[in-house]
Design a protein around this motif. Sequence first.
Motif, mmCIF file in Angstrom:
data_model
loop_
_atom_site.group_PDB
_atom_site.id
_atom_site.type_symbol
_atom_site.label_atom_id
_atom_site.label_comp_id
_atom_site.label_asym_id
_atom_site.label_seq_id
_atom_site.Cartn_x
_atom_site.Cartn_y
_atom_site.Cartn_z
ATOM 1 N N LEU A 100 36.480 34.265 78.955
ATOM 2 C CA LEU A 100 36.347 35.541 79.660
ATOM 3 C C LEU A 100 35.040 35.623 80.442
ATOM 4 O O LEU A 100 35.015 36.136 81.563
ATOM 5 N N ILE A 101 33.954 35.125 79.865
ATOM 6 C CA ILE A 101 32.668 35.120 80.583
ATOM 7 C C ILE A 101 32.785 34.267 81.840
ATOM 8 O O ILE A 101 32.359 34.683 82.925
ATOM 9 N N LEU A 102 33.386 33.083 81.708
ATOM 10 C CA LEU A 102 33.565 32.239 82.884
ATOM 11 C C LEU A 102 34.555 32.872 83.873
ATOM 12 O O LEU A 102 34.407 32.708 85.088
ATOM 13 N N GLY A 103 35.527 33.597 83.361
ATOM 14 C CA GLY A 103 36.473 34.291 84.239
ATOM 15 C C GLY A 103 35.793 35.355 85.073
ATOM 16 O O GLY A 103 36.041 35.470 86.278
ATOM 17 N N VAL A 104 34.934 36.136 84.446
ATOM 18 C CA VAL A 104 34.177 37.159 85.193
ATOM 19 C C VAL A 104 33.269 36.488 86.223
ATOM 20 O O VAL A 104 33.149 36.954 87.364
ATOM 21 N N ALA A 105 32.657 35.372 85.840
ATOM 22 C CA ALA A 105 31.805 34.641 86.779
ATOM 23 C C ALA A 105 32.623 34.119 87.965
ATOM 24 O O ALA A 105 32.173 34.174 89.111
ATOM 25 N N GLY A 106 33.830 33.633 87.697
ATOM 26 C CA GLY A 106 34.699 33.150 88.780
ATOM 27 C C GLY A 106 35.134 34.255 89.718
ATOM 28 O O GLY A 106 35.131 34.091 90.945
ATOM 29 N N ILE A 107 35.502 35.398 89.161
ATOM 30 C CA ILE A 107 35.878 36.550 89.992
ATOM 31 C C ILE A 107 34.671 37.014 90.817
ATOM 32 O O ILE A 107 34.805 37.392 91.979
ATOM 33 N N THR A 108 33.496 36.964 90.210
ATOM 34 C CA THR A 108 32.271 37.336 90.920
ATOM 35 C C THR A 108 32.046 36.422 92.115
ATOM 36 O O THR A 108 31.698 36.887 93.207
ATOM 37 N N MET A 109 32.255 35.133 91.925
ATOM 38 C CA MET A 109 32.067 34.194 93.037
ATOM 39 C C MET A 109 33.111 34.409 94.125
ATOM 40 O O MET A 109 32.803 34.320 95.310
ATOM 41 N N ALA A 110 34.337 34.715 93.731
ATOM 42 C CA ALA A 110 35.368 34.992 94.732
ATOM 43 C C ALA A 110 35.015 36.256 95.512
ATOM 44 O O ALA A 110 35.147 36.297 96.743
ATOM 45 N N GLY A 111 34.549 37.284 94.816
ATOM 46 C CA GLY A 111 34.127 38.508 95.506
ATOM 47 C C GLY A 111 32.937 38.272 96.408
ATOM 48 O O GLY A 111 32.853 38.822 97.510
ATOM 49 N N ALA A 112 32.022 37.441 95.951
ATOM 50 C CA ALA A 112 30.853 37.127 96.774
ATOM 51 C C ALA A 112 31.260 36.363 98.026
ATOM 52 O O ALA A 112 30.689 36.573 99.102
ATOM 53 N N MET A 113 32.257 35.499 97.897
ATOM 54 C CA MET A 113 32.758 34.776 99.085
ATOM 55 C C MET A 113 33.350 35.748 100.099
ATOM 56 O O MET A 113 33.259 35.514 101.301
ATOM 57 N N TRP A 114 33.961 36.793 99.602
ATOM 58 C CA TRP A 114 34.558 37.780 100.485
ATOM 59 C C TRP A 114 33.466 38.536 101.240
ATOM 60 O O TRP A 114 33.612 38.844 102.420
ATOM 61 N N LEU A 115 32.354 38.834 100.547
ATOM 62 C CA LEU A 115 31.244 39.554 101.171
ATOM 63 C C LEU A 115 30.438 38.687 102.125
ATOM 64 O O LEU A 115 30.119 39.095 103.237
ATOM 65 N N ALA A 116 30.084 37.504 101.659
ATOM 66 C CA ALA A 116 29.199 36.642 102.436
ATOM 67 C C ALA A 116 29.708 35.211 102.374
ATOM 68 O O ALA A 116 29.455 34.516 101.395
#
Length: 159
Positions: A100-116
């Motif tokens: 779950l921790i790695l899952g949240v980190a992965g979603i965070t990176m996907a969201g960050a890719m969307w932003l920048a």
Amino acid sequence: MENETINWKDFHHQIYQIYHGIIALTLVPFALLFLEWDTSSIDERMDNLLFILSILLVCLVAYASWYVWRGAKVQYRLGEKMELIDKLREFKRVNTKKYLILGVAGITMAGAMWLAPSFILVIAYFSILVQYSFLRPSEDKFVRDMRLTKADRQKLHEK
């Protein structure tokens, strides 16, 4: 608790469903964003705010990655007199937290890719996927992490 039957195949199937499900939850948004990514629109000079946000998110993911391996809440609590069924539950509990921790980190990176859009975010996401491969819930990993004896390992496969 000794009268509970231990079925390794069922346990293994349950934890693999969790493992693959969480990977899929992060991989789908990443893949969709990556496929829609237009590299020609990436500005060579990223906005300062987005750059700082990207660096902070990469640092957050780096901390999450470190925590998965060394964090206090994701260490096994093994006792001398723990039954095999308790070790199975402990393994599942701790590894589910790690996934779950790695899952949240992965979603965070996907969201960050969307932003920048930045390739450093893609590399950070792939580093998360590599960690999943090291945390794959195999029988050997279970035996090693839970410090099972040969007798315990044989009990795993008794019916």
